[in-house]
Structure formats: structure tokens, C-alpha cells
Design a protein around this motif. Structure first.
Motif, PDB file in Angstrom:
ATOM      1  N   HIS A 145       0.609  -1.417  -0.008  1.00 50.21           N
ATOM      2  CA  HIS A 145       0.082  -0.041  -0.202  1.00 50.21           C
ATOM      3  C   HIS A 145       0.974   1.153  -0.076  1.00 50.21           C
ATOM      4  CE1 HIS A 145      -3.662  -2.430   0.654  1.00 50.21           C
ATOM      5  NE2 HIS A 145      -2.939  -2.952   1.733  1.00 50.21           N
ATOM      6  N   PRO A 146       1.418   1.613  -1.094  1.00 52.52           N
ATOM      7  CA  PRO A 146       2.330   2.919  -1.012  1.00 52.52           C
ATOM      8  C   PRO A 146       1.569   4.133  -0.868  1.00 52.52           C
ATOM      9  CG  PRO A 146       1.796   1.791  -3.507  1.00 52.52           C
ATOM     10  CD  PRO A 146       1.317   0.984  -2.560  1.00 52.52           C
ATOM     11  N   PRO A 147       2.132   5.093  -0.059  1.00 50.53           N
ATOM     12  CA  PRO A 147       1.415   6.240   0.098  1.00 50.53           C
ATOM     13  C   PRO A 147       1.356   7.102  -1.213  1.00 50.53           C
ATOM     14  CG  PRO A 147       3.722   6.334   0.812  1.00 50.53           C
ATOM     15  CD  PRO A 147       3.467   5.003   0.376  1.00 50.53           C
ATOM     16  N   HIS A 148       0.402   8.031  -1.289  1.00 49.69           N
ATOM     17  CA  HIS A 148       0.187   8.941  -2.334  1.00 49.69           C
ATOM     18  C   HIS A 148       1.456   9.969  -2.367  1.00 49.69           C
ATOM     19  CE1 HIS A 148      -3.883   7.535  -3.342  1.00 49.69           C
ATOM     20  NE2 HIS A 148      -4.055   7.637  -2.022  1.00 49.69           N
ATOM     21  N   VAL A 149       1.645  10.665  -3.209  1.00 49.82           N
ATOM     22  CA  VAL A 149       2.953  11.453  -3.726  1.00 49.82           C
ATOM     23  C   VAL A 149       2.370  12.684  -4.260  1.00 49.82           C
ATOM     24  CG1 VAL A 149       5.000  11.705  -4.813  1.00 49.82           C
ATOM     25  CG2 VAL A 149       4.458   9.506  -3.956  1.00 49.82           C
ATOM     26  N   VAL A 150       3.003  13.706  -3.655  1.00 52.21           N
ATOM     27  CA  VAL A 150       3.162  15.248  -3.909  1.00 52.21           C
ATOM     28  C   VAL A 150       4.563  15.456  -4.242  1.00 52.21           C
ATOM     29  CG1 VAL A 150       2.609  17.691  -3.529  1.00 52.21           C
ATOM     30  CG2 VAL A 150       0.706  15.920  -2.869  1.00 52.21           C
ATOM     31  N   PHE A 151       4.993  15.804  -5.461  1.00 51.27           N
ATOM     32  CA  PHE A 151       6.331  16.454  -5.630  1.00 51.27           C
ATOM     33  C   PHE A 151       6.433  17.965  -5.316  1.00 51.27           C
ATOM     34  CE2 PHE A 151       6.363  12.555  -8.242  1.00 51.27           C
ATOM     35  CZ  PHE A 151       7.504  11.874  -7.979  1.00 51.27           C
ATOM     36  N   ALA A 152       7.448  18.051  -4.564  1.00 51.02           N
ATOM     37  CA  ALA A 152       7.534  19.548  -4.045  1.00 51.02           C
ATOM     38  C   ALA A 152       8.751  20.065  -4.448  1.00 51.02           C
ATOM     39  CB  ALA A 152       7.247  19.779  -2.482  1.00 51.02           C
ATOM     40  N   THR A 153       8.959  20.898  -5.460  1.00 54.12           N
ATOM     41  CA  THR A 153      10.534  20.819  -6.195  1.00 54.12           C
ATOM     42  C   THR A 153      10.600  22.483  -6.734  1.00 54.12           C
ATOM     43  OG1 THR A 153      12.018  20.167  -7.746  1.00 54.12           O
ATOM     44  CG2 THR A 153       9.548  19.961  -8.226  1.00 54.12           C
ATOM     45  N   ALA A 154      11.797  22.861  -6.792  1.00 52.78           N
ATOM     46  CA  ALA A 154      12.218  24.120  -7.449  1.00 52.78           C
ATOM     47  C   ALA A 154      12.091  23.849  -9.015  1.00 52.78           C
ATOM     48  CB  ALA A 154      13.340  24.806  -6.772  1.00 52.78           C
ATOM     49  N   HIS A 155      12.183  22.621  -9.470  1.00 54.77           N
ATOM     50  CA  HIS A 155      12.474  22.240 -10.775  1.00 54.77           C
ATOM     51  C   HIS A 155      11.111  22.123 -11.536  1.00 54.77           C
ATOM     52  CE1 HIS A 155      16.859  22.449  -9.799  1.00 54.77           C
ATOM     53  NE2 HIS A 155      16.461  21.636  -8.809  1.00 54.77           N
ATOM     54  N   PRO A 156      10.709  22.830 -12.322  1.00 49.06           N
ATOM     55  CA  PRO A 156       9.531  22.375 -13.136  1.00 49.06           C
ATOM     56  C   PRO A 156       9.434  21.322 -14.425  1.00 49.06           C
ATOM     57  CG  PRO A 156      10.135  24.287 -14.055  1.00 49.06           C
ATOM     58  CD  PRO A 156      11.355  23.984 -12.768  1.00 49.06           C
ATOM     59  N   ASP A 157      10.755  21.193 -14.694  1.00 53.50           N
ATOM     60  CA  ASP A 157      11.171  20.280 -15.888  1.00 53.50           C
ATOM     61  C   ASP A 157      10.642  18.800 -15.648  1.00 53.50           C
ATOM     62  OD1 ASP A 157      12.185  22.574 -16.917  1.00 53.50           O
ATOM     63  OD2 ASP A 157      14.270  21.913 -16.424  1.00 53.50           O
ATOM     64  N   TYR A 158      10.214  18.417 -14.287  1.00 55.47           N
ATOM     65  CA  TYR A 158      10.193  17.053 -14.321  1.00 55.47           C
ATOM     66  C   TYR A 158       8.750  16.420 -14.341  1.00 55.47           C
ATOM     67  CZ  TYR A 158      15.067  16.563 -12.699  1.00 55.47           C
ATOM     68  OH  TYR A 158      16.249  17.003 -12.556  1.00 55.47           O
ATOM     69  N   ALA A 159       7.779  17.667 -14.489  1.00 52.09           N
ATOM     70  CA  ALA A 159       6.283  17.468 -14.417  1.00 52.09           C
ATOM     71  C   ALA A 159       5.752  16.327 -15.255  1.00 52.09           C
ATOM     72  CB  ALA A 159       5.647  18.617 -14.590  1.00 52.09           C
TER      73      ALA A 159
END
Length: 247
Positions: A78-92
Motif C-alpha cells: 500500500h504505497p502512500p500517495h505522492v506530491v512532488f514539491a520541487t524548485a524544478h518544473p522540468d520533471y512534471a
């Protein structure tokens, strides 16, 4: 059913952790249970802690990146949900294939964090509600009728659907078949999943998107994982698609 949502912040920048924690703790139903200062520590804690609902993960963190971390936890029961919080927009676009709830850019703003919290609530509470539905139903499979049989396919096993010379062709994992269903029929059946109409003749599973390639006159081409063919994106759908891929 508890409405409490437990989160962990994984970021190697102390100020960013403090800032994000401050913004999140202003919501009564959000509890920041733990923090990690590296990808390695975040991975270890994620595996060990079973009561975390959401990870807020930075991407560039040295030896074990946020992408590496999230990729590693996909095999958890049961992996947790993820929010990416980053200074880099290129990985979206790449982040989208991990089914991230959101993609927050630093410096964090109160309005953007509020939108993220709304999305988290929606995903968490929808998931909790679904576990209370009546069991013993066949769920999650799409019935696709062909000339001589009916296939039952998991939506996540579908790559894309195309219409060619009036024939609806379904490209799935280890399967290829034609169906009596129209593209519109399949679009409606898959409306609750991550499928998007990129062109009048194409319906695509956005979880399989690997690259978005500029073409000409505002059009694009999509590159999917495991698929050699590039999928056309017409100008009509390009703006909404980019929005979807940017979370």
C-alpha cells in the motif's frame, strides 16, 4: 472513518521543510507525522511507517532522488500517495507516470498549497469511500467487445486507442484487437481513469506518456513507454493536455 491525513515531508533543504510544514499544519485534518532529510532516509522511513497517507517529496536530493524514491516504493503493498514539491518544473511530465496527486513548485504559496490539500482530500476520501462499497463485484475491468468475443481488460493495461479507416483499434499490454465500440464509447467508459483524447482519432493513457514533442503549428507528438509509434496531438487538445501533464 477517520478524516485525518498523515503526511511526511522529504526534502534535503531545512528551510523548505519548515516552510511547507508551517503551511500544511494550518489545516486541521493534515498531520505532518515525520520528516526526512534525504532520499535514503525518506525511503527507509516510508518502508517502515505504515500510517503515512501522503509523501511530499523533493526531486533533486543527491544520491537517491525523489524520482528514485517514488519508483522504489511502487512495489509496496500500500504505497502512500505522492506530491512532488520541487524548485524544478522540468520533471512534471515524468512525475505524472507515478500518479502524483500534485506538483508543487518552490517557493510555496498559500494558494497553491491550499489547492494541493483539496486534491489530497479528494483522492484520499474517494479511496476510503470505495473500500466501503459492496464487495463481490467485478471492479476495475473494462469489457471490450470484438467480432467473436468479449475481452476484460484492466484500464492500466491499455496504452492507446486509435481509429483507422473507421476501425477502432485497441493497443494494450501484450494484446492488440479491434472492437465494435467507437472511440467516443471508450472515452466515456474510461472517463474515471487517466485517459485523454489527444486527437479526433486517438485516446491515450496518460500514465504511459514519456515525452511531449513539439511538432508544427501548435501541434505535438506524444511518445509513450513501450510504444514505437508517436501519437499525434492536435492544436485543439494541446493546451488541456499540457495542463494535465503538468498536474
Amino acid at each position: 472513518m477517520s478524516n485525518q491525513i498523515n503526511v511526511m515531508i522529504i526534502d534535503d533543504e531545512p528551510y523548505s521543510r519548515v516552510e511547507l510544514k508551517h503551511l500544511l499544519t494550518s489545516y486541521e485534518d493534515i498531520s505532518v507525522l515525520d520528516e526526512a532529510t534525504s532520499g535514503e532516509q525518506g525511503l527507509e522511513k516510508t518502508i517502515r511507517l505504515t500510517n503515512i497517507h501522503v509523501l511530499f517529496v523533493d526531486i533533486e536530493m543527491g544520491k537517491v532522488s525523489g524520482m528514485d524514491l517514488v519508483d522504489s516504493i511502487q512495489n509496496l503493498k500500500h504505497p502512500p500517495h505522492v506530491v512532488f514539491a520541487t524548485a524544478h518544473p522540468d520533471y512534471a511530465a515524468k512525475a505524472f507516470r507515478f500518479e502524483a496527486i500534485d506538483y508543487l513548485l518552490k517557493p510555496f504559496s498559500e494558494d497553491e498549497v491550499e489547492e494541493t490539500v483539496k486534491r489530497i482530500r479528494n483522492v484520499i476520501h474517494t479511496k476510503q469511500s470505495s473500500t466501503n462499497e459492496v464487495p463481490n463485484q467485478v471492479k476495475g475491468k473494462l469489457a471490450i467487445e470484438t467480432e467473436d468475443r468479449i475481452y476484460y481488460v484492466l484500464p492500466e493495461d491499455l496504452f492507446y486507442v486509435e481509429v483507422d479507416n473507421g476501425e477502432t483499434r485497441v493497443h494494450a499490454r501484450e494484446k492488440f484487437f479491434t472492437t465494435k465500440l467507437s472511440l467516443k464509447d471508450l472515452q466515456e467508459k474510461l472517463s474515471d481513469f487517466s485517459f485523454f483524447r489527444t486527437h479526433k482519432s486517438y485516446l491515450v493513457n496518460l500514465k504511459e506518456v514519456e515525452e511531449l514533442i513539439p511538432w508544427f503549428n501548435g501541434a505535438y507528438q506524444l511518445k509513450l513507454k513501450h510504444i514505437d509509434e508517436e501519437i499525434p496531438v492536435s492544436r485543439t487538445y494541446a493546451k488541456e493536455l499540457k495542463s494535465r501533464l503538468s498536474l
